[in-house]
Write an enzyme that holds these catalytic residues in place. Structure first.
Site, PDB file in Angstrom:
ATOM      1  N   GLY C 108       0.338   3.348  26.868  1.00  0.00           N
ATOM      2  CA  GLY C 108      -0.194   4.319  25.927  1.00  0.00           C
ATOM      3  C   GLY C 108       0.727   5.494  25.711  1.00  0.00           C
ATOM      4  O   GLY C 108       0.481   6.337  24.868  1.00  0.00           O
ATOM      5  N   CYS C 109       1.819   5.562  26.472  1.00  0.00           N
ATOM      6  CA  CYS C 109       2.814   6.612  26.305  1.00  0.00           C
ATOM      7  C   CYS C 109       3.790   6.174  25.219  1.00  0.00           C
ATOM      8  O   CYS C 109       4.348   5.093  25.299  1.00  0.00           O
ATOM      9  CB  CYS C 109       3.592   6.792  27.598  1.00  0.00           C
ATOM     10  SG  CYS C 109       3.509   8.432  28.258  1.00  0.00           S
ATOM     11  N   VAL C 110       3.996   6.989  24.193  1.00  0.00           N
ATOM     12  CA  VAL C 110       4.931   6.557  23.136  1.00  0.00           C
ATOM     13  C   VAL C 110       6.141   7.490  23.063  1.00  0.00           C
ATOM     14  O   VAL C 110       6.144   8.536  23.667  1.00  0.00           O
ATOM     15  CB  VAL C 110       4.245   6.492  21.755  1.00  0.00           C
ATOM     16  CG1 VAL C 110       3.414   5.233  21.673  1.00  0.00           C
ATOM     17  CG2 VAL C 110       3.410   7.711  21.511  1.00  0.00           C
TER      18      VAL C 110
END
Lengths: 101, 135, 110
Positions: C108-110
């Site tokens: 979920g980290c972009v």
């Protein structure tokens, strides 16, 4: 509040259609698409369960049906063939869509 | 602030034979950033995802079952498991992992996340959502 | 792409996360930290070790808000807050500390 259920697997390969029928509520619609259309014909084990789905409207995507050489005359009673526009209309008529994979 | 919607993730596949189960878990983790009202449903072969004692060392893939126990940290605290699906597979709730969350509204008391429901209750839960995502 | 540590080569992806988690060592962590312009002290190690323990238990690198909440619970509010974490790891505690800890990028980290 009602749900449009779509089923895209053959009932002879998976339990997807059976499970969908077990969870559909009155006022819902079930649309058979892709290999799911094999579940829409008369004379199968599941035809009885389809007939017993009270208050649930049954649809089949006609393009998928004709592609597979199934005549609409073989569909279980009450199963309505629809085209893509009909699919879109169904999606808008219901509050949510649930895809049974 | 946008309105909070009810999201249900429906899990109907066993964990390692296909990618569905892992994909579902990843979407749940990503979706958790959006502060929605999230529930997970486990029925049919999906109940196999929650079995205790999974050990994937012999098949060379990641065992993602421990990650379900982290979901409480992500405010995902409702795991609905269908009784009929368990029974059909010779399972009971005791065969499932202990998954808990800390209830912020109740002095951080640890509570079970898994709620076993029957088929009719599951159908009603599915019919009470804004968005249903199937895996 | 790779790090050199004690004469061995450790492969990493285009963002610097190591590709084989078992390649990690404390010396490697120092090498990665240096590339991130971080001088590892006791406070940094405390977070890196916390992340490794979290991963060991849950098989997941936590999202930043989850990390901060968990740190607050185990190490107290003076450490479990954004300011403290971003002072230690200016480019994001989850992202940067996970890289040093040899974990995958948080989901979920972009």
């Amino acid at each position: 509040m009602s749900t449009l259920h779509t089923v895209n697997k053959s009932p002879f390969a998976t339990t997807t259609l059976a499970s969908c029928l077990n969870h559909a509520l009155e006022g819902d619609a079930i649309l058979l698409i892709e290999d799911g259309v094999y579940g829409g014909v008369v004379g199968t084990e599941l035809a009885k369960a389809l007939a017993a789905a009270k208050g649930v409207s049954l649809y089949v995507l006609s393009g998928d049906l004709t592609a597979r050489g199934i005549d609409t005359a073989r569909l279980v009673k009450g199963m309505k063939p629809i085209d893509y526009a009909g699919f879109v209309a169904l999606a808008t008529e219901h509050d949510r869509a649930q895809a049974w994979l | 602030m946008s309105e909070i919607k009810k999201f249900l993730y429906v899990n109907r596949k066993a964990p390692y034979g296909t990618i569905y189960a892992l994909e579902s878990l990843e979407v749940v983790l990503i979706g958790a950033a959006f502060d929605q009202d999230v529930s997970l449903a486990f029925l049919d072969d999906g109940v196999f995802q929650l079995l205790k004692k999974q050990d994937t060392a012999g098949i060379g893939v990641k065992n993602f079952s421990p990650t379900f126990r982290a979901l409480g940290d992500y405010d995902v605290t409702k795991f609905y498991v269908e009784q009929e699906s368990l029974t059909e597979r010779g399972l009971t709730a005791d065969d499932l992992m202990d998954i808990t969350y800390e209830d912020e509204d109740d002095d951080y008391e640890e509570k079970p996340s898994i709620r076993v429901v029957n088929r009719d209750e599951m159908a009603a839960i599915m019919g009470d959502q804004d968005v249903v995502l199937s895996f | 792409m790779s790090y050199q540590v004690n004469g061995t080569t450790v492969e990493h992806d285009e963002e610097g996360y190591i590709t084989t988690l078992s390649d990690w060592s404390k010396d490697l962590a120092e090498v990665i930290a240096k590339q991130e312009d971080i001088n590892m002290n006791e406070e940094h190690w405390e977070v890196v070790n916390f992340l490794r323990d979290y991963y060991e238990e849950y098989q997941i690198a936590p999202a930043v808000r989850v990390l901060i909440k968990a740190v607050k619970k185990t190490m107290g509010p003076e450490k479990g807050n954004n300011k403290y974490m971003y002072e230690l790891f200016p480019y994001g505690p989850a992202k940067q500390a996970c890289k040093i800890a040899g974990l995958p990028k948080p989901t979920g980290c972009v």
